[in-house]
Design a protein around this motif. Structure first.
Motif, mmCIF file in Angstrom:
data_model
loop_
_atom_site.group_PDB
_atom_site.id
_atom_site.type_symbol
_atom_site.label_atom_id
_atom_site.label_comp_id
_atom_site.label_asym_id
_atom_site.label_seq_id
_atom_site.Cartn_x
_atom_site.Cartn_y
_atom_site.Cartn_z
ATOM 1 N N GLU A 1 10.699 -19.856 9.622
ATOM 2 C CA GLU A 1 11.928 -20.357 10.546
ATOM 3 C C GLU A 1 12.129 -19.670 11.928
ATOM 4 O OE1 GLU A 1 13.690 -22.791 9.527
ATOM 5 O OE2 GLU A 1 12.199 -23.141 7.886
ATOM 6 N N LEU A 2 12.203 -18.486 11.695
ATOM 7 C CA LEU A 2 12.435 -17.686 12.996
ATOM 8 C C LEU A 2 11.633 -17.843 13.897
ATOM 9 C CD1 LEU A 2 14.038 -14.424 11.811
ATOM 10 C CD2 LEU A 2 15.251 -16.266 12.650
ATOM 11 N N HIS A 3 10.127 -17.953 13.971
ATOM 12 C CA HIS A 3 9.186 -18.145 14.699
ATOM 13 C C HIS A 3 9.518 -19.568 15.345
ATOM 14 C CE1 HIS A 3 5.171 -19.789 15.848
ATOM 15 N NE2 HIS A 3 4.951 -18.642 16.347
ATOM 16 N N ASP A 4 9.546 -20.587 14.355
ATOM 17 C CA ASP A 4 9.633 -22.101 15.007
ATOM 18 C C ASP A 4 10.802 -22.322 15.807
ATOM 19 O OD1 ASP A 4 7.305 -22.406 13.496
ATOM 20 O OD2 ASP A 4 8.270 -23.412 11.709
ATOM 21 N N VAL A 5 12.011 -21.750 15.210
ATOM 22 C CA VAL A 5 13.256 -22.051 16.160
ATOM 23 C C VAL A 5 12.905 -21.307 17.482
ATOM 24 C CG1 VAL A 5 15.685 -21.481 16.007
ATOM 25 C CG2 VAL A 5 14.697 -22.097 13.949
ATOM 26 N N LEU A 6 12.569 -20.284 17.300
ATOM 27 C CA LEU A 6 12.495 -19.225 18.763
ATOM 28 C C LEU A 6 11.639 -19.783 19.630
ATOM 29 C CD1 LEU A 6 13.401 -15.769 17.302
ATOM 30 C CD2 LEU A 6 14.943 -17.321 18.326
ATOM 31 N N ALA A 7 10.434 -19.894 19.153
ATOM 32 C CA ALA A 7 9.290 -20.361 20.086
ATOM 33 C C ALA A 7 9.857 -21.912 20.561
ATOM 34 C CB ALA A 7 8.156 -20.783 19.146
ATOM 35 N N HIS A 8 10.219 -22.766 19.897
ATOM 36 C CA HIS A 8 10.683 -23.858 20.702
ATOM 37 C C HIS A 8 11.764 -23.792 21.726
ATOM 38 C CE1 HIS A 8 11.285 -28.381 21.003
ATOM 39 N NE2 HIS A 8 12.707 -28.044 20.827
ATOM 40 N N SER A 9 12.892 -23.248 21.264
ATOM 41 C CA SER A 9 13.973 -23.092 22.139
ATOM 42 C C SER A 9 13.619 -22.238 23.262
ATOM 43 C CB SER A 9 15.246 -22.597 21.292
ATOM 44 O OG SER A 9 15.483 -23.352 20.246
ATOM 45 N N ILE A 10 13.072 -21.036 23.126
ATOM 46 C CA ILE A 10 12.776 -20.187 24.527
ATOM 47 C C ILE A 10 11.525 -20.986 25.230
ATOM 48 C CG2 ILE A 10 11.545 -18.102 24.822
ATOM 49 C CD1 ILE A 10 12.744 -16.755 22.541
ATOM 50 N N SER A 11 10.504 -21.941 24.616
ATOM 51 C CA SER A 11 10.023 -22.542 25.498
ATOM 52 C C SER A 11 10.766 -23.414 26.319
ATOM 53 C CB SER A 11 9.057 -23.280 24.929
ATOM 54 O OG SER A 11 8.123 -22.565 24.006
ATOM 55 N N ALA B 1 20.113 -25.840 24.488
ATOM 56 C CA ALA B 1 18.949 -25.332 23.775
ATOM 57 C C ALA B 1 19.235 -23.912 23.106
ATOM 58 C CB ALA B 1 17.837 -25.283 24.550
ATOM 59 N N SER B 2 19.800 -23.039 24.087
ATOM 60 C CA SER B 2 20.220 -21.796 23.373
ATOM 61 C C SER B 2 21.365 -21.687 22.380
ATOM 62 C CB SER B 2 20.615 -20.884 24.632
ATOM 63 O OG SER B 2 22.034 -21.267 25.236
ATOM 64 N N LYS B 3 22.499 -22.502 22.429
ATOM 65 C CA LYS B 3 23.450 -22.996 21.614
ATOM 66 C C LYS B 3 22.844 -23.498 20.289
ATOM 67 C CE LYS B 3 27.836 -25.117 20.734
ATOM 68 N NZ LYS B 3 28.669 -26.276 21.080
ATOM 69 N N GLU B 4 21.861 -24.273 20.154
ATOM 70 C CA GLU B 4 21.321 -24.652 19.072
ATOM 71 C C GLU B 4 20.496 -23.597 18.566
ATOM 72 O OE1 GLU B 4 18.192 -28.265 17.694
ATOM 73 O OE2 GLU B 4 18.795 -28.162 19.572
ATOM 74 N N ALA B 5 19.767 -22.807 19.267
ATOM 75 C CA ALA B 5 18.816 -21.851 18.952
ATOM 76 C C ALA B 5 19.696 -20.926 18.161
ATOM 77 C CB ALA B 5 18.155 -21.182 19.981
ATOM 78 N N LEU B 6 20.866 -20.508 18.447
ATOM 79 C CA LEU B 6 21.719 -19.340 18.247
ATOM 80 C C LEU B 6 22.333 -19.764 16.735
ATOM 81 C CD1 LEU B 6 23.695 -18.235 20.981
ATOM 82 C CD2 LEU B 6 22.094 -16.811 19.605
ATOM 83 N N GLY B 7 22.501 -21.214 16.581
ATOM 84 C CA GLY B 7 23.003 -21.569 15.283
ATOM 85 C C GLY B 7 21.965 -21.651 14.394
ATOM 86 N N GLU B 8 20.986 -22.043 14.424
ATOM 87 C CA GLU B 8 19.742 -21.883 13.535
ATOM 88 C C GLU B 8 19.489 -20.738 13.049
ATOM 89 O OE1 GLU B 8 16.548 -24.758 13.730
ATOM 90 O OE2 GLU B 8 17.253 -26.174 15.128
ATOM 91 N N VAL B 9 19.314 -19.876 14.132
ATOM 92 C CA VAL B 9 19.126 -18.108 13.897
ATOM 93 C C VAL B 9 20.426 -17.843 12.664
ATOM 94 C CG1 VAL B 9 18.738 -16.138 14.797
ATOM 95 C CG2 VAL B 9 17.536 -17.774 15.774
ATOM 96 N N ARG B 10 21.497 -18.162 13.272
ATOM 97 C CA ARG B 10 22.510 -17.581 12.400
ATOM 98 C C ARG B 10 22.374 -18.169 11.013
ATOM 99 N NH1 ARG B 10 26.173 -19.364 15.326
ATOM 100 N NH2 ARG B 10 26.438 -17.815 16.854
ATOM 101 N N GLN B 11 22.061 -19.281 10.884
ATOM 102 C CA GLN B 11 22.105 -20.094 9.512
ATOM 103 C C GLN B 11 20.817 -19.133 8.884
ATOM 104 O OE1 GLN B 11 21.287 -24.185 9.464
ATOM 105 N NE2 GLN B 11 20.796 -24.409 7.631
ATOM 106 N N VAL B 12 19.726 -18.826 9.380
ATOM 107 C CA VAL B 12 18.528 -18.174 8.862
ATOM 108 C C VAL B 12 19.241 -17.014 8.246
ATOM 109 C CG1 VAL B 12 16.296 -17.274 9.035
ATOM 110 C CG2 VAL B 12 16.812 -19.689 9.933
#
Length: 441
Positions: free
Chosen positions: A216-226, A256-267
């Motif tokens: 989950e972290l890999h998919d969320v961060l790889a996409h958002s950071i790209s 994008a950063s807000k969405e990534a933070l939300g998904e990382v927080r959920q994980v």
């Protein structure tokens, strides 16, 4: 040699309970673990043997008087039980010898055999079955010799041979003790095996949870950071020439950063409260439009084609399909020279097929760190992205293949099996058909 040592509790500083153990106990972290002596059970056996034999002696006036030596022998058996966990062979052989001496001295019959029974149970449970059986056999043989042949020369005086009839009862007791000991050993081994299986299952669940969170972290961060990386480059390039376009890039970075933070927080919330329901639903193909919109923001033209009747997927399959598409688009954004990508969703009664194609070669110096994990795009690799895709699909019984197409470009293809019991058709007004194309501005 054994030594008696009194230490202090490592936290409270109070004097710890004394324990018996070998001298190497404090030699280091690999020293043998301390084993507490079974004081309570040994004291109970000693009490029962002393008190029970005292009462039994009142109805056996023909036997020798239970004096100091007789009571010492009654206590010697329970004393040997103190070492039955560390030295089961010594305990069972010693208690049998002490009991044989007690019988040979002509003292009254009673619960003197209790210490032998307890030692036999401990020896069989510890795997010293031969020692336990040998000790019982030797004690029974000694009893036969004392009761039927040696009684003429042993105390009490004038004692004659015993009748053979009660020996059947004694033999039955011996067999019962052996059978009960073996049953206890089998049950103990079964409990140990079940405990080991439970621990192994817990370790597997922990490993699977770690892998799930890593994916989950890999998919969320790889996409958002790209997305953030591409938009940051656009913003820097247009900061002076086109401030309005740079502002748009910064807005995209913020979203994008807000969405990534939300998904990382959920994980991460699943780590703080295992088993708790997530605060927001897991992403699925219903968010495919958001995903393609983010790809549009990077200058990538994405077309989505749906073949078949779109159905509502089980949560696990829905999340896996979304993450596979997300990772494939991330790979195109970061490492493909093409600015177009095609997504095909093919719904069948028993499976969902995903296909993501792009027509471009790898960018200059483009070593993939997403789907092919540090290998040239022309080579099918086994990096984190591809491994994550395969693990997601394999968890559902599906497959993922990725590699270059014969006519050029790159293709990711996934098959996720579905079951009729878990799939229901979407409402008619939500079922898109044909092709929807999202072009870059």
């Amino acid at each position: 040699m054994r030594e008696f040592s009194r230490g202090r509790h490592p936290r409270s500083g109070r004097a710890a309970a004394p324990t018996w153990g070998p001298p190497w106990r404090s030699a280091g972290p690999e020293a043998r673990p301390a084993v507490r002596l079974p004081w309570r059970s040994s004291l109970v056996v000693a009490f029962l043997q002393l008190v029970g034999t005292q009462f039994a002696a009142q109805s056996q006036p023909e036997r020798a008087d239970l004096g100091l030596v007789g009571r010492a022998l009654l206590v010697a058996g329970p004393a040997l039980l103190l070492v039955r966990h560390r030295h089961p062979r010594l305990a069972v052989l010693g208690t049998s010898a002490v009991t044989a001496l007690y019988l040979g001295a002509g003292y009254p019959y009673g619960p003197v055999f209790l210490s032998v029974v307890v030692a036999c149970f401990a020896a069989v449970a510890a795997g010293r079955r031969v020692a336990a059986w040998s000790a019982l056999g030797a004690l029974w043989t000694a009893h036969l010799l004392i009761a039927h042949w040696l009684c003429r020369w042993l105390p009490p005086g004038g004692d004659g041979p015993a009748a053979w009839g009660p020996e059947a009862v004694v033999a039955a007791w011996v067999v019962a003790v052996v059978a009960a000991s073996e049953l206890a050993r089998v049950r103990r081994e079964q409990w140990a095996r079940e405990r080991a299986e439970r621990e192994a299952a817990e370790r597997r669940r922990a490993d699977e949870e770690r892998l799930r969170i890593a994916r989950e972290l890999h998919d969320v961060l790889a996409h958002s950071i790209s997305v953030i990386n591409v938009q940051a480059g656009v913003g820097l390039a247009l900061l002076d020439q086109d401030p309005e376009q740079a502002r748009t890039a910064l807005t995209t970075i913020k979203a994008a950063s807000k969405e990534a933070l939300g998904e990382v927080r959920q994980v991460l919330d699943t780590l703080r409260a295992p088993g708790a329901a997530p605060r927001s639903p897991a992403p699925g193909l219903d968010r495919l439009d958001e995903l393609t919109e983010q790809a549009r923001g990077t200058g990538l033209a994405v077309s989505v084609e749906v073949d078949g009747v779109r159905t509502a997927l089980p949560p696990g399959a829905d999340l896996a399909a979304f993450r596979i598409v997300q990772e494939a688009l991330t790979n195109v954004v970061r490492h493909s020279g093409s600015r177009t990508a095609r997504i095909l969703l093919r719904y069948a009664p028993a499976e969902l097929e995903l296909r993501i194609d792009d027509d471009g070669p790898a960018t200059a110096g483009g070593m993939t760190t997403g789907i092919t994990g540090g290998m040239p795009r022309g080579v099918t690799g086994g990096g984190n992205g591809l491994v994550g895709m395969r693990e997601r699909a394999a968890a559902l019984g599906g497959t993922v293949t990725a590699g270059p197409r014969p006519d050029g470009g790159f293709r990711v293809r996934a098959r996720l099996p579905l079951t009729a019991a878990t799939v229901s058709p979407m409402p008619r007004h939500e079922a898109p058909s044909g092709e929807a194309t999202l072009e870059a501005p």
